[in-house]
Motif scaffolding. Sequence first.
Motif, short mmCIF file in Angstrom:
data_model
loop_
_atom_site.label_atom_id
_atom_site.label_comp_id
_atom_site.label_asym_id
_atom_site.label_seq_id
_atom_site.Cartn_x
_atom_site.Cartn_y
_atom_site.Cartn_z
N PRO A 101 0.83 -1.21 0.00
CA PRO A 101 0.00 0.00 0.00
C PRO A 101 0.86 1.25 0.00
CG PRO A 101 -0.84 -1.60 1.56
CD PRO A 101 0.49 -2.12 1.10
N ALA A 102 0.26 2.37 -0.42
CA ALA A 102 1.01 3.61 -0.61
C ALA A 102 1.63 4.12 0.68
CB ALA A 102 0.09 4.68 -1.20
N SER A 103 1.10 3.75 1.82
CA SER A 103 1.63 4.26 3.09
C SER A 103 2.99 3.66 3.44
CB SER A 103 0.65 3.98 4.23
OG SER A 103 0.51 2.57 4.43
N VAL A 104 3.35 2.56 2.81
CA VAL A 104 4.62 1.89 3.12
C VAL A 104 5.74 2.60 2.36
CG1 VAL A 104 5.94 -0.25 3.01
CG2 VAL A 104 3.48 -0.31 3.52
N GLU A 105 6.58 3.31 3.09
CA GLU A 105 7.66 4.09 2.51
C GLU A 105 9.01 3.39 2.65
OE1 GLU A 105 10.33 7.13 1.19
OE2 GLU A 105 8.27 6.55 0.72
N VAL A 106 9.21 2.55 3.66
CA VAL A 106 10.51 1.95 3.96
C VAL A 106 10.47 0.45 3.69
CG1 VAL A 106 12.24 1.55 5.74
CG2 VAL A 106 10.98 3.72 5.69
N PHE A 107 11.42 0.00 2.88
CA PHE A 107 11.58 -1.43 2.61
C PHE A 107 12.86 -1.91 3.31
CE2 PHE A 107 9.63 -0.51 -1.82
CZ PHE A 107 8.35 -0.45 -1.27
N LYS A 108 12.74 -2.87 4.19
CA LYS A 108 13.89 -3.51 4.84
C LYS A 108 14.01 -4.91 4.26
CE LYS A 108 13.88 -0.93 9.18
NZ LYS A 108 15.25 -0.38 9.00
N ILE A 109 15.06 -5.12 3.47
CA ILE A 109 15.24 -6.37 2.74
C ILE A 109 16.39 -7.14 3.39
CG2 ILE A 109 15.74 -7.41 0.50
CD1 ILE A 109 14.64 -4.80 -0.74
N GLU A 110 16.12 -8.39 3.77
CA GLU A 110 17.09 -9.20 4.51
C GLU A 110 17.30 -10.53 3.79
OE1 GLU A 110 15.64 -9.62 8.46
OE2 GLU A 110 15.39 -7.46 8.79
N PRO A 111 18.32 -10.63 2.94
CA PRO A 111 18.60 -11.92 2.30
C PRO A 111 19.06 -12.96 3.33
CG PRO A 111 19.62 -10.10 1.12
CD PRO A 111 19.17 -9.56 2.43
N VAL A 112 18.58 -14.18 3.16
CA VAL A 112 18.90 -15.29 4.05
C VAL A 112 19.83 -16.26 3.30
CG1 VAL A 112 17.99 -17.21 5.40
CG2 VAL A 112 16.68 -15.07 5.21
N VAL A 113 20.98 -16.57 3.88
CA VAL A 113 21.91 -17.53 3.30
C VAL A 113 22.23 -18.59 4.36
CG1 VAL A 113 22.91 -16.04 1.54
CG2 VAL A 113 23.85 -15.99 3.83
N ASN A 114 21.94 -19.84 4.04
CA ASN A 114 22.16 -20.95 4.98
C ASN A 114 21.54 -20.66 6.34
OD1 ASN A 114 23.54 -22.36 3.02
ND2 ASN A 114 25.57 -21.79 3.77
N GLY A 115 20.37 -20.03 6.34
CA GLY A 115 19.66 -19.75 7.58
C GLY A 115 20.12 -18.50 8.30
N MET A 116 21.23 -17.88 7.86
CA MET A 116 21.74 -16.68 8.50
C MET A 116 21.26 -15.43 7.76
SD MET A 116 25.68 -17.87 9.28
CE MET A 116 26.01 -18.11 7.53
N VAL A 117 21.19 -14.32 8.50
CA VAL A 117 20.80 -13.03 7.92
C VAL A 117 21.98 -12.07 8.13
CG1 VAL A 117 19.08 -11.20 7.89
CG2 VAL A 117 18.41 -13.53 8.51
N PRO A 118 22.93 -12.03 7.18
CA PRO A 118 24.14 -11.22 7.41
C PRO A 118 23.91 -9.72 7.44
CG PRO A 118 24.51 -12.94 5.77
CD PRO A 118 23.04 -12.87 5.99
N SER A 119 22.85 -9.23 6.79
CA SER A 119 22.67 -7.78 6.73
C SER A 119 21.21 -7.41 6.49
CB SER A 119 23.55 -7.18 5.61
OG SER A 119 23.21 -7.75 4.36
N VAL A 120 20.90 -6.17 6.80
CA VAL A 120 19.60 -5.58 6.55
C VAL A 120 19.82 -4.39 5.62
CG1 VAL A 120 17.55 -4.51 7.54
CG2 VAL A 120 18.79 -6.28 8.83
#
Length: 715
Positions: free
Chosen positions: A374-393
Amino acid sequence: MPKQSQARALGKASAVFIACSYWILPAYAQSQGYSYSLYGTPGLIDMPTAQSAEDDELAQTFSTFDGQARATLTFQLTPRLSASFRYATLDNFSVTGERTWDRSFDFRYRLIDEGRYRPAIAIGLQDFMGTGLFSAEYIVATKSIGDRLSVTGGIGWGRLGSYNGFSNPLGRLNSGFYTRPGFSGLGGEPNTNAWFRGDAAFFGGVSWAANDRLTLKLEYSSDAYVTESTRGLPADRFVHRSPVNFGLNYRLRPGVDLSASYLYGSVFSVGASFRFNPKHPPAKGSLGRGPVPVKPRISRNVSPADWGTGWIVDDARTARIENILSQLLAAEGMELEALEMSGTTARVRIRNNRYEAMPQAIGRTARLLTQVMPASVEVFKIEPVVNGMVPSVITVRRSDMETLENTSDSAWLSYARAQIDPSSPAEGPQSRPGLYPRLTWGLSPYMDVSFFDPDQPLRADFGAELSGRYEIARGLSLSGALRQPIIGNLDSGRAAGSVLPHVRTDANLYAKADGPLLDHLTLDYYYQPAKNLYGRFTVGYLEKMYGGVSSEILWKPIDSRLAFGLEVNYAKKRDFDQLFGFQDYDVFTGHASAYYAFGNGFHGQLDVGRYLAGDWGATISLDREFRNGWKVGAFATFTNVSFEDFGEGSFDKGIKLTIPISWVTGQPTRRKAVTTIRPLTRDGGARLNVNGRLYETVRELHDPDLKSRWGRFWR
């Protein structure tokens, strides 16, 4: 192996490589100003020039004359520095008339660039760490005269100081200069006590490009071929009648050259060179589907209701958003691991199963979020997962996606405005229900290759591989591969002849197994004990020769060029049939490691610890990595095993090549072809092969790796 078959082995390997090179790998525009010599380095015929290849060029050359054949791999590491690995064979070279196989390394550095009036000047070390058969040093100058003529003159030592030599001009600077030692069969040890010592001699020549394809060459050689003229059976010895060589080079197509020469008044030679550059892929651009466009929001002034946040309490609508996003990601070759939404922020965890460059997966995910949020969502936080770990946001603002998509400097601006932070292991959305457990599997061909064995330059096994992975929970999985060999000759490799425990030199005995073979079967657990810390625990049949337990911890701040790791293993040698049994050999092994990104694609690694044969020492590695995923690297290991006990080669060393499959096909995929070329496999300095070590798993989602490849964000 019959002698005639040995003599044809290098020629067959060369023919296969040239055929594949001609039809599969790319042609690209190159300077007409240089070509490769019989030694596989930029040069005239048998003599070097001061010219350098294009930066990052990788060249494979083959040449043969009078029972001698040379295959050389040369890489232009920087615009000035190049390195070469050579594999040569000589018929009737020993006193018994047998064939000799020799491996050697070269370095060349261009000291001065060519100017309007001054020549280019380079300094080189030839066979500086081998048996000494081709050992030489030189200082050479080359000047272009017009567009088609170049003139070269130089002074050489060692082989290049053996014809019409004179007293060493450097001898007055150091009284310790003396004649170099003779040919040694052990090899592998740097010949520092011989560099630029002994007699010196002049060499030179001219090169004239008759047209864009044909180049004629004339040279005066300072190599008397003393060793070839005195060793072997008298009837088959090399005859040196003249120092003048004539030759021509014909460019069959850009990147593929053929050469022919008349050498030393006695023999003819033929050669071929194939060169390509990781910067110039065969597929011009990506052949995969293009990204979906960014969907701009309707203006708040036009429709204020669309910008409201009341939708967040509508469970049906949020479920529909999650379902649509999951489908869109699946169409892009990615998976939705988790989704958490508020009125203004969407936090999404993804698995990238398709795109070789992580920024491309991040960019496509951000585009999809503009389609469904929806238009109200301004911030996207994308977190790639590799081997179950989340190295960065990676935080991206939606308004930046809308304004930057079609700007000329969108890649740099989007990176500058993005925010890259470390993830917190205790925070973040939970994995979607029903995602675990799950099973994935595949059936594919496999190929195991051995290069530059002392008795044959190329060996390979081909077969079928059934692989699978059962993911029990995020970060916890059971994986394995079952192989069935079909055809090959790895089992004909040289038998072990080592005074050390046979931790690697029994490879031919493992290759004799008929199958089916359990290549590996492991239970793997990846975790993040704290911010900037990553862990791995692996147990099972770790590789085809060893089973056991492997544990690793890595400290890697998200914006740091420096990282430290510690790995501890208990390994037990497996039975030769590669099923479930073990032999009576086990060892505790492990290393403390330091990693550093120097910039410009250079990555260094230092590993200090205990190896499989119980020896202690260190491995130094340096890789050059390109933005398209190519990697070319080299490593050397020195332990407390003496050069004599190590045996032929003196210490472990080699070259590593990593080629992304997407570079060849143009189709997006994360698959890569990884090859390690060792002059010789011995027991000293041998390390356990464990899949999924942490540094390579984590760093592609940290700076500076994300920054270096952010150009793919909008692709």
